[in-house]
Every structure is written in structure tokens, then in C-alpha cells.
Scaffold this motif. Structure first.
Motif, PDB file in Angstrom:
ATOM      1  N   VAL A   1       1.064  -4.271   5.834  1.00 34.21           N
ATOM      2  CA  VAL A   1       0.460  -3.362   4.799  1.00 34.21           C
ATOM      3  C   VAL A   1       1.108  -2.732   3.792  1.00 34.21           C
ATOM      4  CG1 VAL A   1      -1.220  -1.532   4.921  1.00 34.21           C
ATOM      5  CG2 VAL A   1      -1.416  -2.874   6.886  1.00 34.21           C
ATOM      6  N   THR A   2       2.330  -2.225   4.642  1.00 30.85           N
ATOM      7  CA  THR A   2       3.487  -1.646   3.669  1.00 30.85           C
ATOM      8  C   THR A   2       4.676  -2.234   4.109  1.00 30.85           C
ATOM      9  OG1 THR A   2       2.093   0.660   3.297  1.00 30.85           O
ATOM     10  CG2 THR A   2       4.562   0.496   2.747  1.00 30.85           C
TER      11      THR A   2
ATOM     12  N   SER B   1      -9.962  -1.010  -2.624  1.00 33.17           N
ATOM     13  CA  SER B   1      -9.533  -0.507  -3.990  1.00 33.17           C
ATOM     14  C   SER B   1     -10.216   0.834  -4.077  1.00 33.17           C
ATOM     15  CB  SER B   1      -9.920  -1.568  -4.992  1.00 33.17           C
ATOM     16  OG  SER B   1      -9.375  -2.748  -4.877  1.00 33.17           O
TER      17      SER B   1
ATOM     18  N   TRP C   1      -4.226   7.069  -4.960  1.00 31.46           N
ATOM     19  CA  TRP C   1      -4.065   5.536  -4.619  1.00 31.46           C
ATOM     20  C   TRP C   1      -3.823   5.096  -3.086  1.00 31.46           C
ATOM     21  CZ3 TRP C   1      -6.776   3.025  -8.119  1.00 31.46           C
ATOM     22  CH2 TRP C   1      -6.930   3.627  -9.529  1.00 31.46           C
ATOM     23  N   GLY C   2      -3.797   6.128  -2.262  1.00 31.72           N
ATOM     24  CA  GLY C   2      -3.803   5.839  -0.942  1.00 31.72           C
ATOM     25  C   GLY C   2      -2.122   5.908  -0.335  1.00 31.72           C
TER      26      GLY C   2
ATOM     27  N   GLN D   1       0.773  -1.245  -0.003  1.00 30.60           N
ATOM     28  CA  GLN D   1       0.011  -0.085  -0.067  1.00 30.60           C
ATOM     29  C   GLN D   1       0.973   1.349   0.141  1.00 30.60           C
ATOM     30  OE1 GLN D   1      -3.475   0.155   2.609  1.00 30.60           O
ATOM     31  NE2 GLN D   1      -2.846   2.089   3.478  1.00 30.60           N
TER      32      GLN D   1
ATOM     33  N   THR E   1      -1.061  -2.364  -3.660  1.00 31.66           N
ATOM     34  CA  THR E   1      -2.618  -2.629  -3.464  1.00 31.66           C
ATOM     35  C   THR E   1      -2.644  -2.622  -2.078  1.00 31.66           C
ATOM     36  OG1 THR E   1      -1.491  -4.899  -3.185  1.00 31.66           O
ATOM     37  CG2 THR E   1      -2.609  -4.558  -5.235  1.00 31.66           C
ATOM     38  N   ALA E   2      -3.875  -1.909  -1.713  1.00 26.55           N
ATOM     39  CA  ALA E   2      -4.331  -1.991  -0.605  1.00 26.55           C
ATOM     40  C   ALA E   2      -5.488  -2.936  -0.083  1.00 26.55           C
ATOM     41  CB  ALA E   2      -5.021  -0.308  -0.414  1.00 26.55           C
TER      42      ALA E   2
END
Length: 298
Positions: A279-280, A176, A269-270, A145, A172-173
């Protein structure tokens, strides 16, 4: 008849290889195999010749300027600082590495990541031609993310507000944005100005293994328009005559230089998670095997 090994191979190829091309490919397999058998440059393309500018990353970074926070600030890197330490050439590969800082730098608590950025401004730029990059992206599904690698072009000295995004990819998170998943896809965009609104964009088909395999993104710019390819497949085309704003942004004769970077976070996009590696991820290597540029054949 006696043939030396090299001549025998060439004779075999001329007889055995098919003469027809496969639809959707940029050049015939037989052309490329024969070129290599003859000892030709592997970057040779029948329509374009050999690159006029390239970096196979076999040595240093003489063809690039490596940006650093001490001289160029944070740019627009929403959640990361830039540092020259995050850019390295090893084993024939350029790697721009983004990573989570062990502790935020005082005064930059809102930027818990550090990353890298290079460009060819003042070293190489051109109008028209073909640009190509072979790379592997740091986007593990579900744990990337806010990670945003890109290969893009901007005019020297900001001569126009035009921008050409050859490849942008978004990690990707859990959810979406815009009800569209960026997993396994990358984006091409053409900005006629810097408002963020006056543009046209297109997405590649789904690409298996963006984070595990190398893929080739290519862009061609001619006097009549532009085209974007992924692994030899044409997926977006822009004709100059179809866009009234095109000439102001791309029809002035301005030369465009290359930019390679790994950004963290955007309002579109976050943003990355500042602490959670599920998550990241803590470390994100953007690996580039080569960058090649051809000029427009005369």
C-alpha cells in the motif's frame, strides 16, 4: 570555403534549423541547440537570461539548510519524523528519501516513517522571477498511498500568510478521495492565507511516468500575476487583478524562499499504511536533478 568544425556546425544550424517556434513551448528548439553549439549556458532562456541562483547538485548542500528533528521538531509531518540523514547529494542528484522505520521511536509511535526536508531560508529568497525544478517523484502507482513530495515558496520570517505551491503530488490509494485520482497528475496552489480554504489550485494534465521519468515544473511570478508550467506547457495562470486577497499575500514586497520536502500523509489525500509495503512502499526516493531561479528581467 574552409570552416573549422565549430564554425561549420554553427553555419549548418543557422541554415538548417527552422525559424518558427512550436506552440506551447517555452522557447524554440533552434534557440536552445544554437546556444549549446556556441557553448552558452544550457540554462539560458531567451526571455529570462541565465539563472541568478541555482543548484545542479554537483557538490554539497551549501545553498540549503537541512532540517532535522533534533533542532526543528516534526513540523507538520503527520506520519513521519524528519532527519538530516534522509537528505543526500550523490552523482549530481539531490535525493530526499522517505522510508519506513524498522521500529517506531518511543514517544512517536504515530510516526512510523522518517523523511527529509530542506529550505533556502536565510540563504536565498526573492520577489518575482522564475523558479524551475527537474525531478522524478517517488509515486509508484498503487503503492504510494500517503506519500507527498513538494516544491513550494513561503515568505521570509512569515512576513505574510501567502504560500506558493509550485509542485505537489499525492500518492495513489485504493480509493480516490473526492472522486478524483491523483495518479499521473500534480497540483499547483496559491494560498492567500494559512486557513487552507482561501486559495486557488490547478492540476496538470496526465503525465506518463511520474515515478520513472524526470519532468520539469516551472513557475513564473511577475507584477501582474503568476503562471505554472509542466514540461514547457502552461496549465495554470493567476492574474493579480482577479483576486482581492492577492495584494495582502503577495503584494507587500516580501521575498519568498524555497522549500523541498517529502511528507507522509494528510487529511486531504490520505495517510500511509504503517506496515503494508504493498500500500505504501518501504522506501521512497524523491530525486531532484536541479533547481534553478531567474530574476525578473529589468
Amino acid at each position: 570555403m574552409l570552416l573549422v568544425p565549430g564554425l561549420f556546425l554553427i553555419a549548418f544550424l543557422l541554415v538548417a534549423l527552422p525559424s518558427g517556434g512550436d506552440a506551447g513551448r517555452e522557447s524554440r528548439t533552434s534557440d536552445l541547440v544554437l546556444d549549446r553549439a556556441l557553448g552558452a549556458d544550457e540554462a539560458y532562456l531567451p526571455e529570462w537570461g541565465v539563472p541568478v541562483h541555482r543548484d545542479e547538485f554537483d557538490s554539497g548542500l551549501e545553498r540549503w539548510t537541512v532540517r532535522d528533528r533534533s533542532t526543528h521538531g516534526s513540523l507538520s509531518y503527520d506520519r513521519a519524523l524528519i532527519a538530516s540523514s534522509q537528505v543526500a547529494v550523490r552523482n549530481g542528484m539531490l535525493t530526499i528519501t522517505g522510508q519506513r522505520l524498522e521500529a517506531p521511536i518511543p514517544g512517536n509511535e504515530d510516526r512510523p516513517f522518517v523523511t527529509g526536508y530542506v529550505d533556502s531560508a536565510g540563504i536565498f529568497s526573492q520577489e518575482f522571477g522564475r523558479w524551475e525544478i527537474r525531478a522524478r517523484l517517488p509515486l509508484p502507482p498503487g503503492s504510494s498511498q500517503g506519500i507527498w513530495p513538494a516544491f513550494w515558496l513561503r515568505p521570509d520570517n512569515s512576513a505574510t500568510e501567502g504560500e506558493i505551491d509550485i509542485m505537489e503530488a499525492y500518492g495513489t490509494a485504493a480509493s480516490s478521495p473526492y472522486s478524483f485520482s491523483t495518479r499521473s497528475r500534480t497540483q499547483a496552489s496559491l494560498h492567500f492565507d494559512q486557513s487552507g480554504q482561501n486559495k486557488t489550485s490547478g492540476w496538470t494534465p496526465a503525465i506518463p511516468g511520474l515515478d520513472t521519468e524526470f519532468h520539469v515544473w516551472a513557475f513564473e511570478w511577475t507584477p501582474t500575476g503568476m503562471a505554472w508550467y509542466i514540461d514547457g506547457l502552461l496549465y495554470k495562470k493567476v492574474l493579480r487583478e482577479d483576486y482581492p486577497a492577492y495584494d495582502v499575500a503577495f503584494g507587500t514586497g516580501a521575498k519568498f524562499h524555497m522549500r523541498l520536502n517529502l511528507q507522509y500523509g494528510s487529511k486531504y489525500w490520505g495517510y500511509p499504511d504503517p506496515v503494508d509495503p504493498s500500500v505504501t512502499v518501504d522506501r521512497a526516493p524523491f530525486e531532484i536533478d536541479y533547481v534553478r531561479v531567474w530574476e525578473l528581467p529589468r
